[in-house]
Design an enzyme around this catalytic site. Structure first.
Site, PDB file in Angstrom:
ATOM      1  N   ASP A 192       0.848  -1.185   0.000  1.00 24.05           N
ATOM      2  CA  ASP A 192       0.000   0.000   0.000  1.00 24.05           C
ATOM      3  C   ASP A 192       0.889   1.244   0.000  1.00 24.05           C
ATOM      4  OD1 ASP A 192      -1.775   2.133   0.620  1.00 24.05           O
ATOM      5  OD2 ASP A 192      -3.074   0.788   1.752  1.00 24.05           O
ATOM      6  N   THR A 198       3.134 -11.117  -9.162  1.00 30.36           N
ATOM      7  CA  THR A 198       2.003 -11.129  -8.239  1.00 30.36           C
ATOM      8  C   THR A 198       0.731 -10.846  -9.040  1.00 30.36           C
ATOM      9  OG1 THR A 198       1.904  -8.769  -7.733  1.00 30.36           O
ATOM     10  CG2 THR A 198       3.553 -10.075  -6.545  1.00 30.36           C
TER      11      THR A 198
END
Length: 215
Positions: free
Chosen positions: A118, A191
């Protein structure tokens, strides 16, 4: 990440203590006991749905991997991948990644992966970034003397912040990639976020860094 609540997730995680621990402090300094073999330990802080770390564990059976994911409804996705793969070199921690000093002993970890963390773009939230000094303190403590951090993101501002934060802290960069997918880097495992952002044409930034031992 927009989470879909899974009311059954917590019970499922608890049903597989072989693979999942929700009390990682109980294994501080003794993580090797949870694996079939005594091997270097690599951890991923914020593993999401687990594609990266599961594929890494498959590709590198000589490494023991630990996925750390706070969100129960997300951690259960890692477990589901693990139940399919039955990997002896993969463990899952369902807990907050900001407590690493409570989970691992000094020098217990060989590598820390930070993938698409984040960015916490507002300045007042900078301490929450996983490459802020508060977190770097923990990585330095739990990493072996030759241990390192591998960091990937599509967020240029977070990458710039991380380069400055880590350099000021004393980490040394082994290598820096400003457009990973256009480089000659081999063996990259993507990912879920990486696949999404690269498909949109976003460059992927990557670095490898270590903290040099004091003489």
């Amino acid at each position: 990440m927009r989470l879909r609540h899974k009311p059954w997730a917590a019970d499922k995680l608890k049903a597989y203590p072989k693979y999942v621990t929700q009390n990682p402090q109980d294994f501080k300094g003794e993580w090797q006991k949870r694996f079939a073999k005594d091997q270097p330990i690599h951890i991923e802080v914020g593993s999401g749905k687990g594609k990266f770390i599961v594929e890494m564990a498959k590709a590198h059976p000589n490494i023991n991997y630990i996925a750390i994911e706070l969100q129960t409804s997300v951690a259960v996705s890692i477990l589901e991948l693990q139940l399919d793969a039955q990997l002896e070199n993969l463990q899952i921690i369902n807990a907050h990644g900001g407590d690493l000093n409570h989970f691992f002993s000094d020098g217990e970890v060989s590598r820390v992966y930070l993938n698409f963390s984040d960015p916490w773009p507002k300045a007042r939230h900078s301490k929450r970034r996983l490459t802020s000094p508060k977190f770097l303190d923990q990585y330095q403590t739990i990493l072996k003397l030759d241990g390192d951090i591998h960091f990937k993101t599509d967020n240029m501002s977070l990458f710039q912040y991380s380069l400055a934060s880590m350099s000021q802290y004393g980490f040394v960069f082994r290598q820096v990639w400003l457009d990973l997918h256009q480089s000659d880097f081999e063996g990259n495992i993507q990912t879920e976020y990486e696949e999404k952002f690269s498909a949109k044409g976003h460059p992927i930034y990557r670095l490898e860094a270590y903290y040099p031992p004091k003489n």
